[in-house]
Design a protein around this motif. Structure first.
Motif, PDB file in Angstrom:
ATOM      1  N   LEU A 151      28.648  34.042  48.474  1.00  7.60           N
ATOM      2  CA  LEU A 151      29.640  34.671  47.591  1.00  7.60           C
ATOM      3  C   LEU A 151      30.565  35.610  48.367  1.00  7.60           C
ATOM      4  N   ALA A 152      30.012  36.341  49.327  1.00  7.45           N
ATOM      5  CA  ALA A 152      30.845  37.250  50.129  1.00  7.45           C
ATOM      6  C   ALA A 152      31.851  36.458  50.969  1.00  7.45           C
ATOM      7  N   ARG A 153      31.398  35.368  51.570  1.00  8.63           N
ATOM      8  CA  ARG A 153      32.316  34.526  52.354  1.00  8.63           C
ATOM      9  C   ARG A 153      33.354  33.880  51.431  1.00  8.63           C
ATOM     10  N   GLY A 154      32.913  33.441  50.262  1.00 11.81           N
ATOM     11  CA  GLY A 154      33.827  32.859  49.291  1.00 11.81           C
ATOM     12  C   GLY A 154      34.869  33.850  48.811  1.00 11.81           C
ATOM     13  N   GLN A 155      34.464  35.101  48.627  1.00 14.85           N
ATOM     14  CA  GLN A 155      35.415  36.134  48.199  1.00 14.85           C
ATOM     15  C   GLN A 155      36.474  36.372  49.266  1.00 14.85           C
ATOM     16  N   THR A 156      36.051  36.402  50.521  1.00 16.14           N
ATOM     17  CA  THR A 156      37.006  36.580  51.613  1.00 16.14           C
ATOM     18  C   THR A 156      38.004  35.419  51.650  1.00 16.14           C
ATOM     19  N   LEU A 157      37.500  34.216  51.509  1.00 13.17           N
ATOM     20  CA  LEU A 157      38.384  33.047  51.504  1.00 13.17           C
ATOM     21  C   LEU A 157      39.295  33.044  50.283  1.00 13.17           C
ATOM     22  N   TYR A 158      38.768  33.435  49.138  1.00 11.51           N
ATOM     23  CA  TYR A 158      39.568  33.477  47.908  1.00 11.51           C
ATOM     24  C   TYR A 158      40.715  34.477  48.063  1.00 11.51           C
ATOM     25  N   GLN A 159      40.409  35.636  48.631  1.00  7.71           N
ATOM     26  CA  GLN A 159      41.450  36.650  48.834  1.00  7.71           C
ATOM     27  C   GLN A 159      42.504  36.165  49.824  1.00  7.71           C
ATOM     28  N   THR A 160      42.109  35.358  50.766  1.00  2.00           N
ATOM     29  CA  THR A 160      43.042  34.846  51.766  1.00  2.00           C
ATOM     30  C   THR A 160      43.916  33.732  51.222  1.00  2.00           C
ATOM     31  N   TYR A 161      43.313  32.761  50.539  1.00  2.00           N
ATOM     32  CA  TYR A 161      44.032  31.545  50.177  1.00  2.00           C
ATOM     33  C   TYR A 161      44.425  31.442  48.697  1.00  2.00           C
ATOM     34  N   CYS A 162      43.671  32.034  47.805  1.00  2.00           N
ATOM     35  CA  CYS A 162      43.827  31.726  46.378  1.00  2.00           C
ATOM     36  C   CYS A 162      44.411  32.868  45.544  1.00  2.00           C
ATOM     37  N   GLU A 163      44.171  34.078  45.959  1.00  3.26           N
ATOM     38  CA  GLU A 163      44.514  35.228  45.124  1.00  3.26           C
ATOM     39  C   GLU A 163      46.010  35.351  44.848  1.00  3.26           C
ATOM     40  N   LEU A 164      46.849  34.911  45.748  1.00  2.00           N
ATOM     41  CA  LEU A 164      48.292  35.017  45.535  1.00  2.00           C
ATOM     42  C   LEU A 164      48.740  34.292  44.274  1.00  2.00           C
ATOM     43  N   CYS A 165      48.143  33.153  44.001  1.00  2.00           N
ATOM     44  CA  CYS A 165      48.534  32.387  42.809  1.00  2.00           C
ATOM     45  C   CYS A 165      47.597  32.644  41.635  1.00  2.00           C
ATOM     46  N   HIS A 166      46.293  32.573  41.880  1.00  2.00           N
ATOM     47  CA  HIS A 166      45.333  32.628  40.785  1.00  2.00           C
ATOM     48  C   HIS A 166      44.974  34.053  40.368  1.00  2.00           C
ATOM     49  N   GLY A 167      45.373  35.047  41.119  1.00  2.76           N
ATOM     50  CA  GLY A 167      45.098  36.433  40.760  1.00  2.76           C
ATOM     51  C   GLY A 167      43.724  36.884  41.210  1.00  2.76           C
ATOM     52  N   GLN A 168      43.500  38.192  41.134  1.00  5.63           N
ATOM     53  CA  GLN A 168      42.262  38.788  41.629  1.00  5.63           C
ATOM     54  C   GLN A 168      41.052  38.332  40.813  1.00  5.63           C
ATOM     55  N   THR A 169      41.225  38.164  39.512  1.00  5.48           N
ATOM     56  CA  THR A 169      40.104  37.762  38.662  1.00  5.48           C
ATOM     57  C   THR A 169      40.129  36.284  38.307  1.00  5.48           C
ATOM     58  N   GLY A 170      41.109  35.531  38.798  1.00  5.39           N
ATOM     59  CA  GLY A 170      41.167  34.101  38.551  1.00  5.39           C
ATOM     60  C   GLY A 170      41.844  33.721  37.250  1.00  5.39           C
ATOM     61  N   LEU A 171      42.643  34.596  36.693  1.00  6.29           N
ATOM     62  CA  LEU A 171      43.300  34.313  35.417  1.00  6.29           C
ATOM     63  C   LEU A 171      44.671  33.659  35.574  1.00  6.29           C
ATOM     64  N   GLY A 172      45.055  33.326  36.791  1.00  7.35           N
ATOM     65  CA  GLY A 172      46.347  32.684  37.016  1.00  7.35           C
ATOM     66  C   GLY A 172      47.497  33.659  37.002  1.00  7.35           C
ATOM     67  N   ASP A 173      47.205  34.933  37.241  1.00  5.00           N
ATOM     68  CA  ASP A 173      48.233  35.972  37.173  1.00  5.00           C
ATOM     69  C   ASP A 173      48.464  36.634  38.533  1.00  5.00           C
ATOM     70  N   GLY A 174      48.479  35.830  39.562  1.00  2.00           N
ATOM     71  CA  GLY A 174      48.716  36.363  40.901  1.00  2.00           C
ATOM     72  C   GLY A 174      50.154  36.805  41.090  1.00  2.00           C
ATOM     73  N   PRO A 175      50.453  37.487  42.177  1.00  2.00           N
ATOM     74  CA  PRO A 175      51.790  38.042  42.411  1.00  2.00           C
ATOM     75  C   PRO A 175      52.915  37.002  42.439  1.00  2.00           C
ATOM     76  N   ILE A 176      52.629  35.768  42.847  1.00  2.00           N
ATOM     77  CA  ILE A 176      53.715  34.787  42.878  1.00  2.00           C
ATOM     78  C   ILE A 176      53.670  33.833  41.695  1.00  2.00           C
ATOM     79  N   SER A 177      52.792  34.084  40.744  1.00  2.00           N
ATOM     80  CA  SER A 177      52.715  33.257  39.541  1.00  2.00           C
ATOM     81  C   SER A 177      53.694  33.781  38.505  1.00  2.00           C
ATOM     82  N   ALA A 178      54.323  32.877  37.779  1.00  2.00           N
ATOM     83  CA  ALA A 178      55.289  33.275  36.741  1.00  2.00           C
ATOM     84  C   ALA A 178      54.583  33.767  35.485  1.00  2.00           C
ATOM     85  N   THR A 179      53.258  33.682  35.434  1.00  2.00           N
ATOM     86  CA  THR A 179      52.533  34.131  34.250  1.00  2.00           C
ATOM     87  C   THR A 179      52.063  35.572  34.365  1.00  2.00           C
TER      88      THR A 179
END
Length: 190
Positions: free
Chosen positions: A100-128
């Protein structure tokens, strides 16, 4: 034998030798008439990298030939809705804290920009998100809660509609990322 005939024979031998050398050397530069029988470099068909040519309509040139032994044991990328994606099994322990710790690091690197910190699809470059970004239609991670781990793994590896593929992430790290996505889907906090 008379002496005038001797130089004449020697001259004839030299002339014959020169003719033989010239004829042999000229064969390398000889204009060849048939492409099938005598292919020359100047007539070769140039194919650029990643260019599809007429004979490649039946075969994907970037896939290994049928029956070849794969170098890596990773399953092939299949379509998102292909049942074969559900058959891919997660080899890691989803409840392992290191995973989970390794997954969190990878998520913050690759996914958080679009999917957001909690995974709701509200990342900084998402229009939602609160701050509207350029990408619309970023799905929250809970939309894949009914899908298998193999489906999520295959989606990370092969990409989606707007999502790029992440084949550059090593196989084991992709599974850690799947475990962290499952953690977020169950309501786990980042």
């Amino acid at each position: 034998m008379s002496s005038p005939e001797r130089p004449q024979r020697a001259r004839l031998r030299r002339l014959a030798l020169c003719a033989l050398v010239l004829s042999t050397a000229s064969l390398g530069c000889w204009e060849q008439w048939s492409e099938e029988w005598f292919p020359q470099m100047k007539w070769q068909k140039a194919v650029q990298p990643f260019e599809r040519v007429a004979w490649q309509d039946q075969v994907d040139p970037f896939m290994p030939p049928p029956g070849s032994v794969p170098v890596d044991a990773e399953p092939p990328v299949v379509g998102r809705y292909d049942p074969a994606a559900n058959a891919i099994l997660n080899p890691t322990n989803p409840r392992d804290f290191r995973s989970l710790a390794r997954g969190q690091t990878l998520y913050q690197t690759y996914c958080e920009l679009c999917h957001g910190q909690t995974g709701l699809g509200d990342g900084p470059i998402s229009a939602t998100g609160v701050q509207s970004g350029p990408l619309g239609g970023v799905f929250p991670l809970v939309t894949a809660i009914g899908q298998s781990d193999g489906y999520i793994y295959n989606l990370i590896r092969g990409g989606g509609n707007l999502m790029p593929n992440y084949q550059r992430i090593p196989t084991e790290d992709r599974w850690h990322l799947v475990n962290y996505v499952r953690h977020l889907q169950r309501g786990g906090q980042p």
